[in-house]
Write a protein that holds these residues in place. Sequence first.
Motif, PDB file in Angstrom:
ATOM      1  N   LEU A 257      -7.364   8.765   4.254  1.00 22.81           N
ATOM      2  CA  LEU A 257      -6.909   8.083   5.465  1.00 22.81           C
ATOM      3  C   LEU A 257      -6.541   6.647   5.116  1.00 22.81           C
ATOM      4  CD1 LEU A 257      -9.325   9.253   8.319  1.00 22.81           C
ATOM      5  CD2 LEU A 257      -7.196  10.293   7.515  1.00 22.81           C
ATOM      6  N   GLU A 258      -5.564   6.114   5.807  1.00 20.46           N
ATOM      7  CA  GLU A 258      -5.108   4.754   5.560  1.00 20.46           C
ATOM      8  C   GLU A 258      -4.493   4.201   6.838  1.00 20.46           C
ATOM      9  OE1 GLU A 258      -2.316   5.639   2.426  1.00 20.46           O
ATOM     10  OE2 GLU A 258      -0.616   5.592   3.815  1.00 20.46           O
ATOM     11  N   PRO A 259      -4.495   2.883   7.026  1.00 20.54           N
ATOM     12  CA  PRO A 259      -3.892   2.311   8.233  1.00 20.54           C
ATOM     13  C   PRO A 259      -2.396   2.575   8.285  1.00 20.54           C
ATOM     14  CG  PRO A 259      -4.392   0.584   6.658  1.00 20.54           C
ATOM     15  CD  PRO A 259      -5.017   1.837   6.122  1.00 20.54           C
ATOM     16  N   MET A 260      -1.861   2.648   9.475  1.00 23.50           N
ATOM     17  CA  MET A 260      -0.439   2.946   9.634  1.00 23.50           C
ATOM     18  C   MET A 260       0.427   1.917   8.916  1.00 23.50           C
ATOM     19  SD  MET A 260       1.754   3.469  13.146  1.00 23.50           S
ATOM     20  CE  MET A 260       0.853   4.975  13.533  1.00 23.50           C
ATOM     21  N   PHE A 261       0.048   0.649   9.004  1.00 22.59           N
ATOM     22  CA  PHE A 261       0.842  -0.409   8.371  1.00 22.59           C
ATOM     23  C   PHE A 261       0.073  -0.966   7.175  1.00 22.59           C
ATOM     24  CE2 PHE A 261       2.193  -0.338  12.859  1.00 22.59           C
ATOM     25  CZ  PHE A 261       3.502   0.062  12.659  1.00 22.59           C
ATOM     26  N   ASP A 263      -0.448  -2.555   3.572  1.00 21.60           N
ATOM     27  CA  ASP A 263       0.382  -3.551   2.887  1.00 21.60           C
ATOM     28  C   ASP A 263      -0.008  -3.659   1.419  1.00 21.60           C
ATOM     29  OD1 ASP A 263      -1.778  -5.343   2.637  1.00 21.60           O
ATOM     30  OD2 ASP A 263      -0.672  -7.035   3.456  1.00 21.60           O
ATOM     31  N   MET A 264       0.478  -4.683   0.753  1.00 19.60           N
ATOM     32  CA  MET A 264       0.318  -4.799  -0.693  1.00 19.60           C
ATOM     33  C   MET A 264      -1.125  -5.050  -1.123  1.00 19.60           C
ATOM     34  SD  MET A 264       2.118  -8.550  -1.143  1.00 19.60           S
ATOM     35  CE  MET A 264       1.705  -8.796  -2.858  1.00 19.60           C
ATOM     36  N   ARG A 265      -1.993  -5.395  -0.185  1.00 18.99           N
ATOM     37  CA  ARG A 265      -3.421  -5.479  -0.478  1.00 18.99           C
ATOM     38  C   ARG A 265      -4.022  -4.075  -0.558  1.00 18.99           C
ATOM     39  NH1 ARG A 265      -7.815  -8.836  -2.051  1.00 18.99           N
ATOM     40  NH2 ARG A 265      -9.621  -8.413  -0.751  1.00 18.99           N
ATOM     41  N   GLY A 266      -3.519  -3.187   0.307  1.00 15.47           N
ATOM     42  CA  GLY A 266      -4.092  -1.851   0.405  1.00 15.47           C
ATOM     43  C   GLY A 266      -3.440  -0.825  -0.485  1.00 15.47           C
ATOM     44  N   ALA A 267      -2.297  -1.152  -1.051  1.00 15.63           N
ATOM     45  CA  ALA A 267      -1.578  -0.176  -1.860  1.00 15.63           C
ATOM     46  C   ALA A 267      -0.746  -0.874  -2.927  1.00 15.63           C
ATOM     47  CB  ALA A 267      -0.669   0.679  -0.971  1.00 15.63           C
ATOM     48  N   ASP A 273      10.283   4.807  -4.196  1.00 12.51           N
ATOM     49  CA  ASP A 273       9.972   5.574  -2.989  1.00 12.51           C
ATOM     50  C   ASP A 273       8.536   6.087  -2.995  1.00 12.51           C
ATOM     51  OD1 ASP A 273      10.231   7.343  -5.053  1.00 12.51           O
ATOM     52  OD2 ASP A 273      11.616   8.720  -4.035  1.00 12.51           O
ATOM     53  N   LEU A 274       7.637   5.337  -3.665  1.00 11.94           N
ATOM     54  CA  LEU A 274       6.255   5.805  -3.801  1.00 11.94           C
ATOM     55  C   LEU A 274       5.293   4.633  -3.916  1.00 11.94           C
ATOM     56  CD1 LEU A 274       4.477   8.391  -4.209  1.00 11.94           C
ATOM     57  CD2 LEU A 274       4.776   8.028  -6.677  1.00 11.94           C
ATOM     58  N   TYR A 275       4.186   4.724  -3.189  1.00 15.35           N
ATOM     59  CA  TYR A 275       3.100   3.760  -3.360  1.00 15.35           C
ATOM     60  C   TYR A 275       1.795   4.522  -3.570  1.00 15.35           C
ATOM     61  CZ  TYR A 275       1.696   4.595   1.555  1.00 15.35           C
ATOM     62  OH  TYR A 275       1.283   5.173   2.725  1.00 15.35           O
ATOM     63  N   ARG A 283      -8.157  -0.872   1.242  1.00 15.88           N
ATOM     64  CA  ARG A 283      -6.830  -0.389   1.657  1.00 15.88           C
ATOM     65  C   ARG A 283      -6.581  -0.723   3.130  1.00 15.88           C
ATOM     66  NH1 ARG A 283      -8.249   6.089   1.704  1.00 15.88           N
ATOM     67  NH2 ARG A 283      -8.976   5.525  -0.373  1.00 15.88           N
ATOM     68  N   TYR A 284      -7.649  -1.055   3.866  1.00 18.02           N
ATOM     69  CA  TYR A 284      -7.522  -1.412   5.282  1.00 18.02           C
ATOM     70  C   TYR A 284      -7.340  -2.919   5.486  1.00 18.02           C
ATOM     71  CZ  TYR A 284      -8.675   3.304   6.792  1.00 18.02           C
ATOM     72  OH  TYR A 284      -8.636   4.663   7.032  1.00 18.02           O
ATOM     73  N   GLU A 285      -7.292  -3.683   4.411  1.00 23.32           N
ATOM     74  CA  GLU A 285      -7.112  -5.130   4.515  1.00 23.32           C
ATOM     75  C   GLU A 285      -5.648  -5.514   4.356  1.00 23.32           C
ATOM     76  OE1 GLU A 285     -11.428  -6.611   2.709  1.00 23.32           O
ATOM     77  OE2 GLU A 285      -9.607  -6.869   1.524  1.00 23.32           O
TER      78      GLU A 285
END
Length: 417
Positions: A257-261, A263-267, A273-275, A283-285
């Motif tokens: 699970l991951e937040p909808m938005f 960002d580069m802190r979380g991924a 085309d891939l993170y 990943r939630y920060e």
Amino acid sequence: MGSNQNITLPSGSIFSEREVQKFRNENKGCSNVIHLNNAGAGLMPDIVTEAQLDHIRLEAQIGGYEASALRADLIDEFYQQAAGLLNCHSNNIAFTSSATDSYTRALSSIPFQQGDIILTDKDDFVSNQIQFLSLQKRLGVKIIHINNAPIGGVDLQDLEEKLKKHQPKLLAITHIPTNSGLIQPVGEIASIFSGYSKTVTDKTWYILDACQSAGQMKLDVKFLKCDFLSLTCRKFLRGPRGTGMLYVSDKALDARLEPMFIDMRGATWIEKDLYEQQPHARRYEDWEFAYSTVIGTKFAIEYCRNIGEDRIERQVKLLSTILRGKLQELDTDRIRVLDRGPELGGLVTFTVRDSNPLTLVNELLKRKINVVPSYRQFGVFDFDEKGVTWAIRASPHYYNTLDELDIFTESLKEILR
């Protein structure tokens, strides 16, 4: 009122006069006000204030990125302290800007589809309910509320029946609502949810809103059985404003699970085309937040844990029980204490017939007493059931004294003459 004056504590006080005097000496605000708005924002201990100011000064001297790099060990201690507070691993902790921010990130990570059900209590936090209604409008989810028991709080039998009948995508409970002294029976809820989950594997996610309970009582996520726990740090934890945290269970992390938005802190962006998401709760920060507040929060949690959450809870309950009694004795014809439930905590709410909430709050402010008004739109179910449109909320903490409660009630009596 001053922190260096002699103080009076109630019979049965969990803390000695010497201990409470020490708490008050360690916060300049106790010399200025009678602070009964800890459910809004507690008075920060001086060590929390100074830690933030020290870091801001360092940023001004050497640069923001450079300051956070220099204080990396201290920043990491936030995650260690937060994990100790909740009885989990530091990899289960994300730093956020508020309880609502935490809650939104958790909620956005649940893969809702049209027709999915959110099962929630009637004393849920107002922002959570608005978010559910937004999901209903955008995605077509359904919202079902658990009935309240006659004494207040969720009807446990109704909870169990609705879990089995509806098999919701989400169970959402608020531990302590913002507009009432109610403490939901989260131990019994955890037991019911755990039993249900064994028969319906991975069907339902459970978010527990601990916005008002963090710092007021012990929170153990292993006991609570929740997948997510959201909280703020500015209230009973006595941390800075603009701070919160989110607990994310191993189950939720392993389910990716991951937040909808995110960002580069979380991924990490590894191909065009891939993170690849971070393996832990960070990943939630977001990439950017004020590190001075992270450090301040670390010191606030440490301060709380050194005192002991169990002792804090007992003192807060004692002071709140005394305050409810004083209010009930003050003017039984006009003042009505509104709190009800199987267990009551540190939020004391009352209404006054033929009075205006803003007038009461402002008159108390003139006397350097801090309380806040609460309105129907903060808790529609609760206020409608009680037949009121507003309440005054007073929320004492362990550094408050019996003298302060007496001054508050005597001031209220004077205002109502």
